[in-house]
Scaffold this motif. Structure first.
Motif, PDB file in Angstrom:
ATOM      1  N   PHE A  75      -0.353  -5.063  -5.487  1.00  5.90           N
ATOM      2  CA  PHE A  75      -0.639  -3.635  -5.540  1.00  5.90           C
ATOM      3  C   PHE A  75       0.100  -2.942  -6.684  1.00  5.90           C
ATOM      4  CE2 PHE A  75      -1.562  -4.876  -1.224  1.00  5.90           C
ATOM      5  CZ  PHE A  75      -2.766  -4.241  -1.000  1.00  5.90           C
ATOM      6  N   LEU A  76       1.158  -3.572  -7.194  1.00 11.14           N
ATOM      7  CA  LEU A  76       2.029  -2.903  -8.162  1.00 11.14           C
ATOM      8  C   LEU A  76       1.762  -3.292  -9.610  1.00 11.14           C
ATOM      9  CD1 LEU A  76       5.460  -3.015  -6.270  1.00 11.14           C
ATOM     10  CD2 LEU A  76       3.783  -1.176  -6.329  1.00 11.14           C
ATOM     11  N   VAL A 104       0.839  -1.201   0.000  1.00 11.81           N
ATOM     12  CA  VAL A 104       0.000   0.000   0.000  1.00 11.81           C
ATOM     13  C   VAL A 104       0.876   1.254   0.000  1.00 11.81           C
ATOM     14  CG1 VAL A 104      -1.724   1.279   1.309  1.00 11.81           C
ATOM     15  CG2 VAL A 104      -1.901  -1.187   1.149  1.00 11.81           C
ATOM     16  N   ALA A 105       1.949   1.233   0.803  1.00 17.60           N
ATOM     17  CA  ALA A 105       2.838   2.397   0.884  1.00 17.60           C
ATOM     18  C   ALA A 105       3.530   2.637  -0.452  1.00 17.60           C
ATOM     19  CB  ALA A 105       3.868   2.185   1.993  1.00 17.60           C
ATOM     20  N   LEU A 106       4.037   1.561  -1.064  1.00 19.64           N
ATOM     21  CA  LEU A 106       4.808   1.718  -2.300  1.00 19.64           C
ATOM     22  C   LEU A 106       3.950   2.224  -3.447  1.00 19.64           C
ATOM     23  CD1 LEU A 106       7.258  -1.311  -2.370  1.00 19.64           C
ATOM     24  CD2 LEU A 106       7.758   1.091  -1.960  1.00 19.64           C
ATOM     25  N   ILE A 107       2.733   1.687  -3.606  1.00 21.53           N
ATOM     26  CA  ILE A 107       1.954   2.100  -4.770  1.00 21.53           C
ATOM     27  C   ILE A 107       1.590   3.589  -4.668  1.00 21.53           C
ATOM     28  CG2 ILE A 107      -0.336   1.306  -3.954  1.00 21.53           C
ATOM     29  CD1 ILE A 107       1.112   1.430  -7.553  1.00 21.53           C
ATOM     30  N   GLN A 108       1.307   4.056  -3.435  1.00 26.08           N
ATOM     31  CA  GLN A 108       1.031   5.486  -3.271  1.00 26.08           C
ATOM     32  C   GLN A 108       2.256   6.321  -3.626  1.00 26.08           C
ATOM     33  OE1 GLN A 108      -0.666   6.590   0.509  1.00 26.08           O
ATOM     34  NE2 GLN A 108      -1.877   4.737   0.558  1.00 26.08           N
ATOM     35  N   TRP A 109       3.396   5.847  -3.170  1.00 29.14           N
ATOM     36  CA  TRP A 109       4.654   6.556  -3.399  1.00 29.14           C
ATOM     37  C   TRP A 109       4.989   6.590  -4.895  1.00 29.14           C
ATOM     38  CZ3 TRP A 109       7.232   9.912  -0.855  1.00 29.14           C
ATOM     39  CH2 TRP A 109       8.600  10.125  -1.080  1.00 29.14           C
ATOM     40  N   PHE A 110       4.811   5.463  -5.566  1.00 27.95           N
ATOM     41  CA  PHE A 110       5.127   5.381  -6.990  1.00 27.95           C
ATOM     42  C   PHE A 110       4.150   6.209  -7.824  1.00 27.95           C
ATOM     43  CE2 PHE A 110       7.224   1.024  -6.180  1.00 27.95           C
ATOM     44  CZ  PHE A 110       8.426   1.651  -5.905  1.00 27.95           C
ATOM     45  N   HIS A 155      10.419  -5.062  -5.767  1.00 26.93           N
ATOM     46  CA  HIS A 155      11.005  -6.379  -5.512  1.00 26.93           C
ATOM     47  C   HIS A 155      12.416  -6.268  -4.953  1.00 26.93           C
ATOM     48  CE1 HIS A 155       8.211  -9.471  -7.432  1.00 26.93           C
ATOM     49  NE2 HIS A 155       7.520  -8.375  -7.207  1.00 26.93           N
ATOM     50  N   VAL A 156      13.151  -5.213  -5.330  1.00 27.59           N
ATOM     51  CA  VAL A 156      14.495  -5.019  -4.755  1.00 27.59           C
ATOM     52  C   VAL A 156      14.377  -4.792  -3.248  1.00 27.59           C
ATOM     53  CG1 VAL A 156      16.454  -3.441  -4.642  1.00 27.59           C
ATOM     54  CG2 VAL A 156      15.628  -4.225  -6.849  1.00 27.59           C
ATOM     55  N   TRP A 199       5.212   9.675  -7.615  1.00 29.35           N
ATOM     56  CA  TRP A 199       6.410   9.916  -8.427  1.00 29.35           C
ATOM     57  C   TRP A 199       6.168   9.657  -9.906  1.00 29.35           C
ATOM     58  CZ3 TRP A 199      10.895  12.264  -7.282  1.00 29.35           C
ATOM     59  CH2 TRP A 199      11.132  12.521  -5.924  1.00 29.35           C
ATOM     60  N   GLN A 200       4.898   9.450 -10.261  1.00 28.21           N
ATOM     61  CA  GLN A 200       4.493   9.298 -11.668  1.00 28.21           C
ATOM     62  C   GLN A 200       5.070   8.070 -12.352  1.00 28.21           C
ATOM     63  OE1 GLN A 200       3.399  12.772 -13.530  1.00 28.21           O
ATOM     64  NE2 GLN A 200       2.630  13.013 -11.471  1.00 28.21           N
ATOM     65  N   ILE A 201       5.505   7.066 -11.570  1.00 28.97           N
ATOM     66  CA  ILE A 201       5.939   5.853 -12.263  1.00 28.97           C
ATOM     67  C   ILE A 201       4.911   4.735 -12.072  1.00 28.97           C
ATOM     68  CG2 ILE A 201       8.428   6.249 -12.408  1.00 28.97           C
ATOM     69  CD1 ILE A 201       8.751   4.657  -9.865  1.00 28.97           C
ATOM     70  N   GLY A 202       3.855   5.022 -11.281  1.00 28.61           N
ATOM     71  CA  GLY A 202       2.690   4.142 -11.122  1.00 28.61           C
ATOM     72  C   GLY A 202       2.927   2.652 -11.234  1.00 28.61           C
ATOM     73  N   PHE A 203       2.273   2.031 -12.223  1.00 22.50           N
ATOM     74  CA  PHE A 203       2.313   0.575 -12.348  1.00 22.50           C
ATOM     75  C   PHE A 203       3.364   0.118 -13.350  1.00 22.50           C
ATOM     76  CE2 PHE A 203      -1.946   1.919 -11.154  1.00 22.50           C
ATOM     77  CZ  PHE A 203      -2.144   1.167 -10.016  1.00 22.50           C
TER      78      PHE A 203
END
Lengths: 266, 307
Positions: free
Chosen positions: A213-214, A121-127, A143-144, A130-134
């Motif tokens: 989520f990603l 949940v945190a990462l998808i909001q962050w991405f 994954h890193v 930052w406009q890199i979404g999915f």
């Protein structure tokens, strides 16, 4: 007394036997049910057929998902190894003050402690912010983060047992710092690197929750299998699952030949 | 977790002295300083910041019609958690299942770890392979296997009907979720227990028994107390992983047995209500941290007690 002792040992062995059966049972059931001639998944299987495997391999959605999963696991492992070795080097040899070392380590390890659903949940909001979404970039970054703790843990363990005098000897014999690192240190910590890479690859390949989520519009293999099974629960699911099990076992056997996994797990 | 391999005496020196040395040494190796800075920047941007952003989102209001969220701060989502019985019930189910899973993993895992620690090389390797391979097999795969085994007309119910115990409803309730999670998390209990047990020399047990203790007494009074660190490590690990699990409860519990993780995922993936989902995620983190902290406290207590 002797009798009591063996009674105690026998009861321990009995429970262990039952637990082993409990652990192995699902794998036997999955593999067995993939050969059934029935159209519904059942166990024990009726008859023998390989048509579910044919059907599984013919599904384009599964082929694409397998491709994405393998590619993602490979990239995440490589990036994790590079960053992980650097971080481990810093943690073990950097002579950092304990506050800095502790917080750096805590941050790196946090994705393995904080519930994965929270990380997702945190990462998808962050991405998205930052406009890199999915995108594939966000998948790899996610994954890193998930695989880094495995690499850092095993590499730190390997660095701790590595005898730094070997490096000093190489340098005193005229090797540059880099040369000594490449030809002496890296081969020396190889068991840790192999174990870390194997865990990282499996952690990425098997990941479900954060990936859920990603991804959008495409699937990794665990997610494709999950969605397929939710819609059509037929023996094809068992066939795909069996292929995953066999692949995992092959990877473990290969790794077992290169490193002693026991030291890095227990 | 990590102790410096070099100069162990350094820890005896005060914090200030430590900083002093570091600053002096880092003047020599500026690359170390740069590397630390780089690592921190990377880790903060990739790991720390998303978690902080999540915490911030959980305080934003949400408009269900436009499915957007503003930047006005509100406690609505946390209030909804406290007031709405649905969320609290889900947390209750999460806690209940996790507790059962932890206890079951301990009861089933201890004998396995004990046999692993005391058996010969071959049996130990065999058990190790079984435990580790079950750790590495995909959770989705294993969960669907349990869906087959525990189905209404599955093999387990077929056996039970043979002996006249009738079909039992295993799935879509706490039983199914517990069984599935025990299978997934058992290795996380066995491995720390094994580490703890292998460090206890078997001569201790033999000494107790040669002084007249029955094997069960030697086990309860000697082996079990010495395993406490392993038990605490395994139990905290299993409990936190159980409470944060998603796949197993979603498949084996389904919509009839929703736990907190499922509600959080639904808020994000279906309702697109990011603030509400974030708030539920924060609750989950708090529960996990409290659990880890409790484990730590108990571990310290146990260490003091043993002197």
């Amino acid at each position: 007394m002797e009798q009591q002792r063996s009674l105690f040992w026998i009861s321990m062995l009995t429970v262990t036997g039952l637990v082993v059966a409990f652990l192995v049972l699902p794998l036997v059931v999955i593999m067995g049910s993939s050969f059934t001639t029935d159209v519904v998944v059942d166990f024990p299987p009726r008859g023998f057929t390989l048509r579910w495997y044919e059907k599984a391999f013919a599904l384009t959605k599964m082929q694409e998902a397998l491709g994405l999963s393998l590619w993602l696991a490979f990239l995440a492992t490589v990036v994790s190894l590079v960053i992980g070795v650097g971080c481990a080097l810093l943690l073990v040899r950097g002579q950092l003050p304990s506050v800095i070392r502790g917080s750096l380590e805590a941050l790196i390890m946090s994705p393995s402690i904080i519930p994965q659903i929270v990380t997702g949940v945190a990462l998808i909001q962050w991405f998205i912010a930052w406009q890199i979404g999915f995108s594939t970039t966000s998948l790899i970054l996610g994954h890193v983060l998930l695989t880094l703790p495995f690499v850092v843990r095993t590499t730190v363990a390997a660095f701790m047992t590595f005898d730094t005098r070997l490096e000093d000897a190489a340098i005193s014999l005229g090797a540059t710092r880099w040369r000594a690192f490449w030809s002496i240190t890296l081969p020396g910590i190889r068991p840790g690197l192999v174990a870390g890479a194997a865990f990282a690859f499996l952690a990425s390949f098997d990941n479900f929750v954060v990936t859920l989520f990603l991804v959008r519009g495409r699937d990794t293999l665990p997610i494709a299998l999950y969605n397929y099974a939710q819609n059509i629960f037929e023996p094809t699911v068992s066939a795909i699952a069996t292929v995953i099990i066999i692949g995992t076992v092959i990877l473990l056997v290969l790794v077992k030949g290169a490193t002693d996994l026991e030291t890095f797990i227990a | 977790m990590i102790t410096p391999a070099h100069n162990p005496d350094k820890r005896l020196v005060g914090k200030q002295a430590e900083w002093q040395t570091w600053r002096e040494e880092s003047a020599v190796s500026r690359s170390v300083w740069l590397a630390t800075f780089g690592a921190f920047a990377l880790v903060l941007a990739l790991i720390g910041a998303p978690y902080l952003a999540l915490a911030r989102t959980s305080f934003y209001g949400f408009d269900p019609v436009t499915q957007t969220y503003g930047t006005t701060l509100t406690l609505d989502h946390y209030r909804a958690f406290v007031d709405g019985s649905g969320y609290r019930a889900a947390l209750g189910r999460s806690l209940q299942v996790s507790l059962w899973v932890t206890v079951s993993c301990f009861v089933l895992g201890f004998p396995v770890a004990y046999v692993m620690a005391r058996a010969g090389r071959h049996l130990r390797t065999l058990l190790f392979v079984v435990v580790v391979s079950s750790l590495t097999i995909n959770v989705v795969v294993r969960t669907f296997a349990w869906l087959i085994i525990l189905a209404q007309n599955g093999p387990v119910n077929a056996l039970l009907e043979l002996v006249g115990l009738g079909p039992v409803r295993w799935l879509f309730n706490s039983t199914g979720v517990t069984i599935g999670l025990v299978h997934v998390l058992l290795p996380y209990m066995v491995l720390p227990l094994y580490s703890a047990l292998i460090s206890i020399p078997s001569t201790l047990e033999e000494a107790a028994m040669s002084l007249g203790a029955a094997p069960s007494v030697a086990f309860w009074r000697v082996v079990l107390p010495l395993t406490t660190p392993g038990i605490i490590a395994g139990a905290t690990m299993v409990f936190t992983l159980a409470i944060s699990s998603y796949v197993t409860p979603a498949v084996l519990g389904g919509g009839t047995y929703p736990v907190l993780t499922m509600l959080a995922a639904d808020e994000i993936l279906i309702s697109l209500n990011f603030p509400r989902g974030s708030a539920l995620a924060i609750v989950l983190v708090l529960v996990t941290l409290i659990c880890l902290w409790c484990g730590q406290v108990i571990a310290v207590r146990a260490r003091i007690q043993r002197g």
